[in-house]
Design a protein around this motif. Structure first.
Motif, PDB file in Angstrom:
ATOM      1  N   PRO A 126       0.991  -1.016  -0.206  1.00  0.00           N
ATOM      2  CA  PRO A 126      -0.027   0.037  -0.123  1.00  0.00           C
ATOM      3  C   PRO A 126       0.767   1.316   0.108  1.00  0.00           C
ATOM      4  O   PRO A 126       2.097   1.182   0.296  1.00  0.00           O
ATOM      5  N   VAL A 127       0.111   2.320  -0.387  1.00  0.00           N
ATOM      6  CA  VAL A 127       0.711   3.662  -0.348  1.00  0.00           C
ATOM      7  C   VAL A 127       0.269   4.702   0.660  1.00  0.00           C
ATOM      8  O   VAL A 127      -1.088   4.581   0.974  1.00  0.00           O
ATOM      9  N   PRO A 128       0.756   5.627   1.112  1.00  0.00           N
ATOM     10  CA  PRO A 128       0.158   6.745   1.988  1.00  0.00           C
ATOM     11  C   PRO A 128      -0.585   7.577   1.067  1.00  0.00           C
ATOM     12  O   PRO A 128      -0.155   7.789   0.049  1.00  0.00           O
ATOM     13  N   SER A 158      -6.519  -3.602  -1.586  1.00  0.00           N
ATOM     14  CA  SER A 158      -6.994  -4.169  -0.144  1.00  0.00           C
ATOM     15  C   SER A 158      -5.935  -3.763   0.764  1.00  0.00           C
ATOM     16  O   SER A 158      -4.929  -3.874   0.197  1.00  0.00           O
ATOM     17  N   THR A 159      -6.184  -3.230   1.609  1.00  0.00           N
ATOM     18  CA  THR A 159      -5.405  -2.706   2.741  1.00  0.00           C
ATOM     19  C   THR A 159      -5.515  -3.442   4.242  1.00  0.00           C
ATOM     20  O   THR A 159      -6.697  -3.694   4.480  1.00  0.00           O
ATOM     21  N   TYR A 160      -4.462  -3.405   4.852  1.00  0.00           N
ATOM     22  CA  TYR A 160      -4.593  -3.967   6.180  1.00  0.00           C
ATOM     23  C   TYR A 160      -3.845  -3.150   7.181  1.00  0.00           C
ATOM     24  O   TYR A 160      -4.072  -3.292   8.514  1.00  0.00           O
ATOM     25  N   CYS A 196     -12.664  -2.708   4.101  1.00  0.00           N
ATOM     26  CA  CYS A 196     -13.569  -2.039   5.032  1.00  0.00           C
ATOM     27  C   CYS A 196     -13.635  -2.787   6.424  1.00  0.00           C
ATOM     28  O   CYS A 196     -13.770  -2.479   7.521  1.00  0.00           O
ATOM     29  N   VAL A 197     -13.394  -4.380   6.292  1.00  0.00           N
ATOM     30  CA  VAL A 197     -13.602  -5.178   7.365  1.00  0.00           C
ATOM     31  C   VAL A 197     -12.420  -4.971   8.266  1.00  0.00           C
ATOM     32  O   VAL A 197     -12.373  -4.616   9.303  1.00  0.00           O
ATOM     33  N   ASN A 198     -11.190  -4.855   7.677  1.00  0.00           N
ATOM     34  CA  ASN A 198      -9.778  -4.886   8.399  1.00  0.00           C
ATOM     35  C   ASN A 198     -10.040  -3.453   9.050  1.00  0.00           C
ATOM     36  O   ASN A 198      -9.332  -3.302  10.266  1.00  0.00           O
ATOM     37  N   HIS A 199     -10.318  -2.214   8.383  1.00  0.00           N
ATOM     38  CA  HIS A 199     -10.663  -0.963   9.110  1.00  0.00           C
ATOM     39  C   HIS A 199     -11.722  -0.421  10.040  1.00  0.00           C
ATOM     40  O   HIS A 199     -11.692   0.742  10.440  1.00  0.00           O
ATOM     41  N   GLU A 200     -12.668  -1.618   9.756  1.00  0.00           N
ATOM     42  CA  GLU A 200     -13.802  -1.143  10.727  1.00  0.00           C
ATOM     43  C   GLU A 200     -14.544  -0.170  10.114  1.00  0.00           C
ATOM     44  O   GLU A 200     -15.132   0.811  10.773  1.00  0.00           O
ATOM     45  N   ASP A 229      -3.718  -9.587  16.042  1.00  0.00           N
ATOM     46  CA  ASP A 229      -3.024  -9.940  17.416  1.00  0.00           C
ATOM     47  C   ASP A 229      -4.193  -9.783  18.246  1.00  0.00           C
ATOM     48  O   ASP A 229      -4.266 -10.403  19.512  1.00  0.00           O
ATOM     49  N   ALA A 230      -5.313  -8.781  18.214  1.00  0.00           N
ATOM     50  CA  ALA A 230      -6.227  -8.568  19.249  1.00  0.00           C
ATOM     51  C   ALA A 230      -7.375  -9.344  19.119  1.00  0.00           C
ATOM     52  O   ALA A 230      -8.507  -9.114  19.887  1.00  0.00           O
ATOM     53  N   GLY A 231      -7.454 -10.323  18.279  1.00  0.00           N
ATOM     54  CA  GLY A 231      -8.446 -11.290  17.859  1.00  0.00           C
ATOM     55  C   GLY A 231      -9.705 -10.424  17.256  1.00  0.00           C
ATOM     56  O   GLY A 231     -10.974 -11.190  16.958  1.00  0.00           O
ATOM     57  N   ARG A 232      -9.409  -9.519  16.445  1.00  0.00           N
ATOM     58  CA  ARG A 232     -10.415  -8.742  15.491  1.00  0.00           C
ATOM     59  C   ARG A 232     -10.336  -9.436  14.234  1.00  0.00           C
ATOM     60  O   ARG A 232      -9.324  -9.925  13.865  1.00  0.00           O
ATOM     61  N   PRO A 233     -11.596  -9.478  13.478  1.00  0.00           N
ATOM     62  CA  PRO A 233     -11.602  -9.933  12.016  1.00  0.00           C
ATOM     63  C   PRO A 233     -10.336  -9.395  11.287  1.00  0.00           C
ATOM     64  O   PRO A 233     -10.370  -8.041  11.268  1.00  0.00           O
ATOM     65  N   LEU A 234      -9.727 -10.168  10.273  1.00  0.00           N
ATOM     66  CA  LEU A 234      -8.726  -9.820   9.401  1.00  0.00           C
ATOM     67  C   LEU A 234      -9.009 -10.336   8.252  1.00  0.00           C
ATOM     68  O   LEU A 234      -8.963 -11.613   8.222  1.00  0.00           O
ATOM     69  N   LEU A 235      -9.353  -9.824   6.984  1.00  0.00           N
ATOM     70  CA  LEU A 235      -9.368 -10.554   5.690  1.00  0.00           C
ATOM     71  C   LEU A 235      -8.255 -10.396   5.113  1.00  0.00           C
ATOM     72  O   LEU A 235      -7.699  -9.225   4.896  1.00  0.00           O
ATOM     73  N   ILE A 236      -7.900 -11.677   4.291  1.00  0.00           N
ATOM     74  CA  ILE A 236      -6.653 -11.511   3.440  1.00  0.00           C
ATOM     75  C   ILE A 236      -7.227 -11.534   1.955  1.00  0.00           C
ATOM     76  O   ILE A 236      -7.913 -12.458   1.673  1.00  0.00           O
ATOM     77  N   ASP A 237      -6.649 -10.731   1.032  1.00  0.00           N
ATOM     78  CA  ASP A 237      -7.250 -10.957  -0.549  1.00  0.00           C
ATOM     79  C   ASP A 237      -6.409 -12.005  -1.091  1.00  0.00           C
ATOM     80  O   ASP A 237      -5.341 -11.544  -1.639  1.00  0.00           O
TER      81      ASP A 237
END
Length: 300
Positions: A126-128, A158-160, A196-200, A229-237
């Motif tokens: 990703p880029v800033p 897709s960003t994480y 959107c899932v990853n960034h809530e 690491d905090a147990g939140r959903p994380l989706l991988i493309d």
């Protein structure tokens, strides 16, 4: 357009270079014999440009055979448009040759970077979203479009993670790129859901604000569920499975609001048998056809 591109598009031994507002599939070498034997009713095929940058061999023989019967879309993964270094001019010239050779209906690349100094990463990073990156990405897109003699599409990522240095939202960044370069956009619906899932955030709100007037193609694909690491959903493309129900719902939302657009089903890892991938494309086609019939009724 360049003179060479105009000469190529004057040929009569190929189908129209424009993509229909139907579903397509990523072309995989293992599927080519069955495709050529059965001639499936599919809108188009998409290929990764970097797989065809050699001068000849089996990949080109297969793609030439497919191209005689189907439109294709050319999707780049190696230009590294977001990198701080200049674009690789040799790579860009090979890309130009591919465009002239196969006359794709569309050419697209990613809003990402994958190179640093002399190192090439096997990932789309990703880029800033800041002014310096915006200027650099626009300069790179200008060079691509000038070299190819055609408009390109830029895919939303897709960003994480999010960068602290970002000074604008992703959608503002994309809109300003379109305004400055005149490029189009490739809306990857799976990427929207993943990010959107990853960034809530709300995927529906993101899509409602997306600059759809610039969109020339849609992408669908599968993602792998995980957690951080905090147990939140994380989706991988991951592009390694069927399109998820949540992504189908978002896709229907886009098509219902904006009408049919060329739609690619991506499946790049753990690639299934051809009938499985074709079934995914047929599912997308049914959504596009339903909206097309609705528009016909409204016009009539």
């Amino acid at each position: 357009m360049t003179d060479s591109f105009a000469a190529e598009t004057s040929r009569t031994d190929r189908v129209s270079p424009q993509l229909p507002a139907r579903a397509g599939a990523g072309l995989k070498g293992e599927h080519v014999p069955q495709i050529l034997e059965t001639r499936p009713d599919i809108g188009f095929f998409e290929v990764h440009a970097e797989n065809y940058m050699g001068a000849g061999g089996v990949p080109h023989r297969q793609l030439e055979a497919i191209r005689r019967d189907y439109p294709i879309s050319l999707h780049g993964v190696g230009l590294s448009i977001g990198a701080e270094r200049p674009l690789d001019t040799a790579h860009l010239q090979r890309l130009k040759s591919l465009n002239e050779r196969y006359e794709p209906g569309l050419f697209s690349e990613h809003l990402a970077w994958s190179t640093h100094d002399t190192t090439y990463f096997n990932d789309l990073l990703p880029v800033p979203y800041d002014e310096a990156t915006l200027s650099r990405v626009c300069d790179h897109i200008d060079l691509v479009q000038e070299t190819l003699g055609r408009r390109m599409l830029l895919e939303n990522p897709s960003t994480y993670i999010a960068f602290e240095q970002s000074s604008m939202a992703e959608l503002e960044f994309l809109k300003r790129i379109v305004e400055r370069t005149g490029c189009g956009l490739l809306l990857d619906v799976n990427n929207v859901h993943v990010s959107c899932v990853n960034h809530e955030r709300s995927a529906e709100d993101y899509l409602d604000a997306f600059p759809m007037a610039a969109v020339g193609e849609l992408h669908l694909g599968g993602h792998a569920p995980d957690e951080d690491d905090a147990g939140r959903p994380l989706l991988i493309d991951a592009h390694d499975r069927a399109v998820a129900d949540a992504v189908w719902r978002l896709y229907e939302r886009v098509v219902d609001q904006w009408g049919p657009l060329p739609t690619l089903v991506e499946w790049d890892n753990d690639v299934p048998a051809w009938p499985v991938l074709m079934a995914e494309a047929e599912a997308a086609d049914s959504i596009l056809a339903r909206r097309g019939k609705e528009e016909t009724r409204l016009v009539g």
